[in-house]
Design a protein around this motif. Structure first.
Motif, PDB file in Angstrom:
ATOM      1  N   LYS A  50     -38.926 -44.075 -12.320  1.00  0.00           N
ATOM      2  CA  LYS A  50     -39.237 -42.696 -12.719  1.00  0.00           C
ATOM      3  C   LYS A  50     -40.741 -42.423 -12.642  1.00  0.00           C
ATOM      4  CE  LYS A  50     -35.170 -41.860 -15.559  1.00  0.00           C
ATOM      5  NZ  LYS A  50     -34.651 -41.661 -16.916  1.00  0.00           N
ATOM      6  N   ASP A 101     -27.416 -45.116  -8.865  1.00  0.00           N
ATOM      7  CA  ASP A 101     -27.183 -43.704  -9.163  1.00  0.00           C
ATOM      8  C   ASP A 101     -28.498 -42.935  -9.295  1.00  0.00           C
ATOM      9  OD1 ASP A 101     -24.500 -44.354  -9.120  1.00  0.00           O
ATOM     10  OD2 ASP A 101     -24.279 -44.360 -11.299  1.00  0.00           O
ATOM     11  N   LEU A 102     -29.470 -43.538  -9.945  1.00  0.00           N
ATOM     12  CA  LEU A 102     -30.783 -42.916 -10.128  1.00  0.00           C
ATOM     13  C   LEU A 102     -31.452 -42.668  -8.770  1.00  0.00           C
ATOM     14  CD1 LEU A 102     -32.738 -42.089 -12.430  1.00  0.00           C
ATOM     15  CD2 LEU A 102     -33.709 -44.378 -12.262  1.00  0.00           C
ATOM     16  N   ALA A 104     -29.965 -42.536  -5.781  1.00  0.00           N
ATOM     17  CA  ALA A 104     -29.176 -41.574  -4.995  1.00  0.00           C
ATOM     18  C   ALA A 104     -29.475 -40.146  -5.432  1.00  0.00           C
ATOM     19  CB  ALA A 104     -27.687 -41.879  -5.134  1.00  0.00           C
ATOM     20  N   ASP A 105     -29.533 -39.909  -6.720  1.00  0.00           N
ATOM     21  CA  ASP A 105     -29.838 -38.567  -7.224  1.00  0.00           C
ATOM     22  C   ASP A 105     -31.233 -38.131  -6.804  1.00  0.00           C
ATOM     23  OD1 ASP A 105     -27.347 -38.490  -8.413  1.00  0.00           O
ATOM     24  OD2 ASP A 105     -28.094 -38.902 -10.445  1.00  0.00           O
ATOM     25  N   PHE A 106     -32.198 -39.024  -6.938  1.00  0.00           N
ATOM     26  CA  PHE A 106     -33.562 -38.689  -6.543  1.00  0.00           C
ATOM     27  C   PHE A 106     -33.625 -38.425  -5.037  1.00  0.00           C
ATOM     28  CE2 PHE A 106     -37.717 -39.925  -4.862  1.00  0.00           C
ATOM     29  CZ  PHE A 106     -38.503 -38.975  -5.502  1.00  0.00           C
ATOM     30  N   GLN A 108     -31.406 -37.220  -3.005  1.00  0.00           N
ATOM     31  CA  GLN A 108     -30.885 -35.892  -2.667  1.00  0.00           C
ATOM     32  C   GLN A 108     -31.887 -34.800  -3.034  1.00  0.00           C
ATOM     33  OE1 GLN A 108     -27.038 -35.804  -4.615  1.00  0.00           O
ATOM     34  NE2 GLN A 108     -26.041 -36.126  -2.646  1.00  0.00           N
ATOM     35  N   ALA A 109     -32.460 -34.901  -4.207  1.00  0.00           N
ATOM     36  CA  ALA A 109     -33.437 -33.900  -4.640  1.00  0.00           C
ATOM     37  C   ALA A 109     -34.692 -33.951  -3.754  1.00  0.00           C
ATOM     38  CB  ALA A 109     -33.814 -34.123  -6.102  1.00  0.00           C
TER      39      ALA A 109
END
Length: 179
Positions: A50, A101-102, A104-106, A108-109
């Motif tokens: 993060k 998951d973290l 993958a989400d980042f 995409q954004a």
């Protein structure tokens, strides 16, 4: 201080070598303090990811607001130290679902934001759009830059030369279309 030390260890030795003992030693602290601030190593890796992505997004915002953003974007993604961290995070994600998951989400954004920069440049500079979407162009630029950065560790001259050629092409494309 612990996150900076963890990042250094990951780049130098790989994520598997980031242990509370090594991390404490690198930071000049007692191992118990690592667990005081991060209950588990998973918590540490999540905080490191993060923190890294927040810095990356700040840099991306500066690039978007500046001159020749496509060339600057390529330059940023060509950084070997950054490429190593990304590879290590991807390897870590193979062993920790929460990191997968973290990431993958980042991802995409991030692609959405970078595609916005590509879309803006195409529109502002009236660049011809190949049979590709801005999202595809963004993914290609990022993947090529990171691949050249990582591969450059093994054949530095050849890949550094390729990075310079693409960067020069992107700069030239931006300055020609601006005039």
């Amino acid at each position: 201080m612990l996150l900076a030390a963890a990042g250094d260890l990951m780049r130098e030795e790989g994520y598997a070598q980031v242990t509370s003992r090594k991390l404490a030693q690198r930071a000049g602290l007692k191992p118990q303090l690592v667990h005081y601030y991060f209950r588990t190593m998973g918590d540490l890796f999540e905080a490191l990811f993060k923190s890294s992505t927040e810095l990356y997004l700040q840099h991306l915002d500066r690039i978007a607001a500046g001159r020749e953003p496509l060339a600057r974007l390529f330059e940023m993604n060509s950084d070997p130290a950054s490429a190593i961290m990304q590879i290590e995070f991807l390897a870590l994600a193979n062993h920790r679902k929460e990191m997968h998951d973290l990431i993958a989400d980042f991802g995409q954004a991030l692609n959405y934001r970078v595609a916005g920069i590509v879309r803006q440049e195409i529109s502002a500079r009236r660049l011809p759009l190949p049979d590709s979407t801005p999202e595809e162009i963004a993914a290609i630029l990022e993947a090529v830059a990171r691949g050249l950065a990582f591969s450059g560790r093994f054949n530095e001259d050849r890949f550094a030369s390729a990075r310079k050629a693409i960067y020069a092409w992107l700069e030239k494309m931006g300055s020609k279309s601006a005039g």
